[in-house]
Design an enzyme around this catalytic site. Structure first.
Site: not given
Ligand code: ADP
Length: 407
Positions: A7, A91, A180, A241, A285, A331-332, A385
């Protein structure tokens, strides 16, 4: 077969090496600050401490060379020889209307990716540098490209067209593309496996909630609508964004604040979303932590963020005339039980019944977080991915070499 997944960004490059007989990533890492002094290569192999190497890496070709050196390193490597890499998968963010699936790289494909620079000026040129860098280092190795937009090419015109003069679509291909796609595709396949039902019989809403965020309505295995648009700016509120807003805000802001178009574009992409409303952070977080300590701006940012996800879920239930499952990922989506709870607690009209205990479980496996009698299942399905890129690359290379020497 070993497949290197890349990537490439403009000043960074992430990699994962997949062994396809076990479908596992045997090494991964990233190169940061390419083209600057003190570039950093971080390399990770299971059960071993992370390796960090600081050096001068002036371009992507050197970055790939460093990665290959690391992968074959006497102490930190996992391969005896670079000839053990049989294919590379990249990617690529924007495939426009030209690519509705992953393809092997050839001269025409490269030309087409270049033609699409216009639609993704920040991303596609960097991906192209990655492809060229691999060619420089591994000239005999086949490469495949996997597009973030490809999965959404099944959207009907009623989903992808903007209600603006159609000449803009005809002349400049201004339309919704969605992003995505690799994640929505992977997660929908995994969900069908988990539910034990064919994807072709399911109505799914997948919510990829990470730094960037998008929801997709997947009708019988095909993307029917998605929240991101011509660029990843449209749709949900994200870390930095804005997501959806009245387009009239743009000229109005330019007039009132005496800004240029580029400045407004930068404001909407980099200084909006969670960070703008909370005044604190783009990281969920930190928002949740501050909210728990009573910070009202953080609470407002969180509420807006969750509310918009819920609105899209409602819209997509209407778009597909129902839904079998709503899936959280990224992540979230994978990690924040409080976000999932807030989104789901006002979906009771659709028969969603959250099971709080199930929602609070942490696991890297797919799981249901609703009760057994919930009319719509809500799931958490970790995305991957890179694995999908490796699988597509494997399939394309295998098909090409079918009948020739086997890997
Ligand atoms: P990307 O879109 O860059 O691939 P990710 O899918 O890795 O991002 O998500 C990253 C985001 O996930 C971080 O910015 C953070 O806000 C969120 N994140 C990671 N762990 C937690 C958690 N335990 N609780 C809430 N948000 C989290």
């Amino acid at each position: 077969m070993n497949i290197l997944v890349i990537n490439a960004g403009s000043s960074s490059l992430k990699y994962q090496l997949y062994n396809m007989s076990t479908e596992t990533a045997i090494a991964k890492g990233r190169v940061e600050r390419i083209g600057m002094d003190s570039s950093i290569l971080t390399h990770e192999v299971d059960h071993q401490p992370e390796v960090r190497e600081v050096s001068e890496i002036l371009d992507h070709t050197t970055a790939i060379k460093k990665v290959l050196d690391m992968l074959t390193h006497r102490k930190f490597g996992v391969l005896r020889n670079i000839a053990d890499i049989q294919a590379v998968g990249h990617r690529v963010v924007h495939g426009g209307e030209s690519f509705s699936e992953s393809v092997l790289v050839d001269a025409n494909v490269k030309l087409e990716i270049r033609r699409l620079f216009d639609l993704a000026p920040l991303h596609n040129p960097a991906h192209m540098m990655g492809i060229t860098a691999v060619e420089d280092n591994l000239p005999e190795v086949p490469q495949a490209v996997v597009f973030d937009t490809a999965f959404h090419q099944t959207m009907p015109p009623s989903s992808y067209l903007y209600a603006i003069p159609t000449v803009l679509y005809r002349k400049h291909k201004i339309r919704r593309y969605g992003f995505h796609g690799t994640s929505h595709d992977y997660v929908s396949q995994r969900t069908a496996e988990f539910l034990g039902k064919p994807l072709s019989q399911l109505k799914l809403i997948t919510c990829h909630i990470g730094n960037g965020a998008s929801c997709t309505a997947i009708l019988h295995g095909k993307s029917y609508d998605t929240s991101m648009g011509m660029t990843p700016l449209e749709g949900l509120m994200m870390g930095t964004r804005s997501g959806d807003l009245d387009p009239a805000v743009v000229p109005h802001t330019i007039n009132k604040e005496d800004l240029t178009l580029n400045e407004v574009s930068s404001m909407l992409n980099k200084h909006s979303g969670l960070i703008a409303i909370s005044g604190l952070s783009s990281d969920m977080r930190e928002i949740v932590e501050a909210m728990n300590e009573g910070n009202e701006s953080a609470k407002l940012a969180f509420d807006m963020y969750a509310y918009r996800i819920r609105k899209y879920i409602g819209a997509y239930i209407a778009a597909m005339d129902g839904a079998d499952a709503i899936v959280f990922t990224a992540g979230v989506g994978e990690n924040s039980d409080v976000l999932r709870k807030t989104v789901c607690e006002r979906l009771t009209f659709f028969g969603v019944k959250l099971d709080e205990e199930r929602n609070s479980v942490r696991s890297s496996e797919p799981r249901t977080i609703t009760t057994d009698d919930s009319a719509v299942a809500v799931l958490v399905v970790p995305t991957n991915e890179e694995l999908l890129i490796a699988r597509d690359t494997y399939r394309l290379v295998k098909n090409k070499t079918a009948g020739q020497a086997s890997f």
